[in-house]
Design a protein around this motif. Structure first.
Motif, short mmCIF file in Angstrom:
data_model
loop_
_atom_site.label_atom_id
_atom_site.label_comp_id
_atom_site.label_asym_id
_atom_site.label_seq_id
_atom_site.Cartn_x
_atom_site.Cartn_y
_atom_site.Cartn_z
N LYS A 99 0.75 -1.39 0.13
CA LYS A 99 0.55 0.26 -0.31
C LYS A 99 0.76 1.20 -0.19
CE LYS A 99 -4.25 1.33 0.12
NZ LYS A 99 -5.61 0.52 -0.46
N ASN A 100 2.06 0.98 0.94
CA ASN A 100 2.83 2.29 0.96
C ASN A 100 3.44 2.54 0.24
OD1 ASN A 100 1.01 3.11 2.97
ND2 ASN A 100 2.39 1.64 4.37
N GLY A 101 4.91 1.50 -0.06
CA GLY A 101 5.95 1.10 -0.25
C GLY A 101 7.29 2.53 0.38
N LEU A 102 8.40 2.37 -0.48
CA LEU A 102 9.41 2.87 0.37
C LEU A 102 9.98 4.25 -0.76
CD1 LEU A 102 11.41 0.14 1.94
CD2 LEU A 102 9.90 2.84 3.27
N ALA A 103 9.94 5.16 -0.18
CA ALA A 103 10.61 6.43 -1.07
C ALA A 103 11.91 6.57 -0.80
CB ALA A 103 9.72 7.85 -0.65
N GLY A 104 12.39 6.34 -2.47
CA GLY A 104 14.00 6.23 -2.75
C GLY A 104 14.24 7.52 -3.65
N TYR A 105 14.74 8.14 -2.95
CA TYR A 105 15.24 9.35 -3.99
C TYR A 105 16.48 9.45 -5.25
CZ TYR A 105 12.34 11.47 -1.13
OH TYR A 105 11.04 11.97 -0.13
N LEU A 106 16.63 9.27 -6.49
CA LEU A 106 17.57 9.21 -7.51
C LEU A 106 17.70 10.22 -7.67
CD1 LEU A 106 19.65 7.03 -8.17
CD2 LEU A 106 17.87 6.57 -9.84
N GLY A 107 18.61 12.04 -7.55
CA GLY A 107 18.73 12.57 -8.16
C GLY A 107 17.46 13.75 -8.01
N ASP A 108 16.62 13.95 -9.20
CA ASP A 108 15.46 14.96 -8.73
C ASP A 108 14.07 13.59 -8.76
OD1 ASP A 108 16.66 17.10 -8.86
OD2 ASP A 108 16.57 17.47 -10.91
N GLU A 109 15.00 12.64 -8.70
CA GLU A 109 13.57 11.46 -9.52
C GLU A 109 13.46 10.83 -7.74
OE1 GLU A 109 15.14 8.87 -12.57
OE2 GLU A 109 15.10 9.89 -13.40
N ILE A 110 11.88 10.85 -7.94
CA ILE A 110 11.09 10.03 -6.58
C ILE A 110 11.17 9.04 -6.78
CG2 ILE A 110 9.91 10.12 -4.42
CD1 ILE A 110 9.85 13.00 -4.73
N HIS A 111 11.18 7.22 -6.87
CA HIS A 111 10.89 5.53 -7.06
C HIS A 111 10.20 5.23 -5.79
CE1 HIS A 111 13.57 5.54 -10.33
NE2 HIS A 111 13.99 6.97 -9.81
N ARG A 112 9.26 4.27 -6.64
CA ARG A 112 8.02 3.43 -5.13
C ARG A 112 9.50 2.15 -5.21
NH1 ARG A 112 2.59 3.94 -5.10
NH2 ARG A 112 1.99 1.82 -3.61
N LEU A 113 9.40 1.78 -3.71
CA LEU A 113 10.58 0.93 -3.58
C LEU A 113 9.65 -0.09 -2.80
CD1 LEU A 113 13.69 2.73 -3.22
CD2 LEU A 113 13.53 1.51 -5.07
#
Lengths: 99, 220
Positions: B55-69
């Motif tokens: 449901k939530n996932g974890l937010a991973g930041y790669l430069g300006d992008e936000i990825h859901r992990l």
């Protein structure tokens, strides 16, 4: 134990340096205790005593290593079992999707 | 059989061991998941955690992008100079989580504390080797090497379903027995079942108890 205390995780090199330091401190402590209790009559006995301390230290390290190896082998077996289980589960899921 | 195992069995096409009810509700009502089970164990917790993660996932930041992990993607979590990172197979994502926060979030999964700054996913370990420095080196599935401190190996063993009693606790219990015995509190052979000690440890304890009894008789 204070010798190995650190806020950060020690690198392998730092760990080795601390181990040498730990051994030197241990040797000094042992010789001091022996000297205070009149364990050795001359230099020869003192060297023999120091050698015994070295031998015991090496022996303890070896035994420790063997125990760690055994623990690692046990864990590796469990990793293998776990991977096999997950592989079977993925394969079954894939087959279900195919249907 | 836990609810998790029952669901697995159902998914594999076996007999229906657990009933699954899905109720469609109007859009104005709050979505809710109720789990009705006989007992609450580690696997049930895992199931709840995985639902929460999906449901939530974890937010991973790669430069300006936000990825859901998802938790499954993460190999390990590390804190370097007050910055935290998620290490996946090929990518490294920055995180805003603190080490204790991630440890708390992942405690029900296969994650365990590997050292002062690393929380490692046990499922991603290929093999583990000991080193002469008294530590362990874990080689991950992407061939990356991570140091596992000696003090945290017990946690790993526990995660992998190993024995829960380590030598330290065995010694502590032995000392406890000796203390109790010497104080004359125990007049009968030791029955420390209430400590839920495994059978072999219990046998060792009883042997120890008889040994000290013998000593007491010899040197009253």
């Amino acid at each position: 134990m204070i010798v190995f205390c650190s806020r950060k995780t020690l690198s392998d090199r730092q760990e080795q340096v601390r181990q040498i330091l730990h051994f030197i401190l241990l040797e000094i402590a042992m010789v001091y205790i022996g000297w205070m209790n009149h364990f050795f009559a001359g230099t020869k006995e003192l060297i023999a005593f120091m050698l015994v301390v070295v031998l015991v230290y090496v022996f303890v390290r070896l035994v420790n290593y063997q125990m760690d190896k055994k623990a690692a082998d046990e864990l590796n077996l469990k990793f293998k079992e776990r991977r096999k289980k997950s592989e079977v589960a993925t394969w079954e899921d894939g087959r279900k999707d195919m249907r | 059989m836990s609810i998790f195992q029952k669901m697995k069995k159902r998914n594999k096409g076996g007999n229906i061991a657990v009933k699954v009810t899905i109720e469609e509700i109007p859009i104005d009502q709050e979505e809710k998941l109720i789990l009705r089970c006989h007992g609450f164990n580690e696997e049930t917790l895992k199931l709840v955690q995985s639902i929460k993660d999906s449901k939530n996932g974890l937010a991973g930041y790669l430069g300006d992008e936000i990825h859901r992990l998802s938790m499954d993607e993460i190999f390990y979590f590390e804190v370097v100079d007050n910055h935290s990172f998620f290490y996946c197979r090929d990518q490294v994502y920055e995180s805003h989580l603190k080490l204790y926060e991630f440890e708390k979030m992942s405690c029900t999964g296969s994650f365990f504390r590997a050292s002062k700054s690393v929380v490692l996913n046990a499922d991603k370990i290929d093999y583990i080797t000991p080193s002469f420095s008294g530590r362990f080196e874990a080689v991950l599935l992407n061939q990356e090497k991570i140091t596992v401190s000696r003090q945290y190996v017990t946690d790993l063993k526990r995660k992998m379903g190993g024995r829960k009693w380590n030598l330290k606790s065995l010694y502590t219990n032995s000392y406890l027995c000796i203390l109790l015995f010497w104080r004359g509190l125990l007049q009968q052979p030791l029955y420390i079942v209430r400590f839920s000690i495994q059978k072999r440890y219990l046998m060792q304890m009883i042997e120890l108890d008889f040994f000290y009894r013998h000593l007491l008789q010899t040197f009253p």
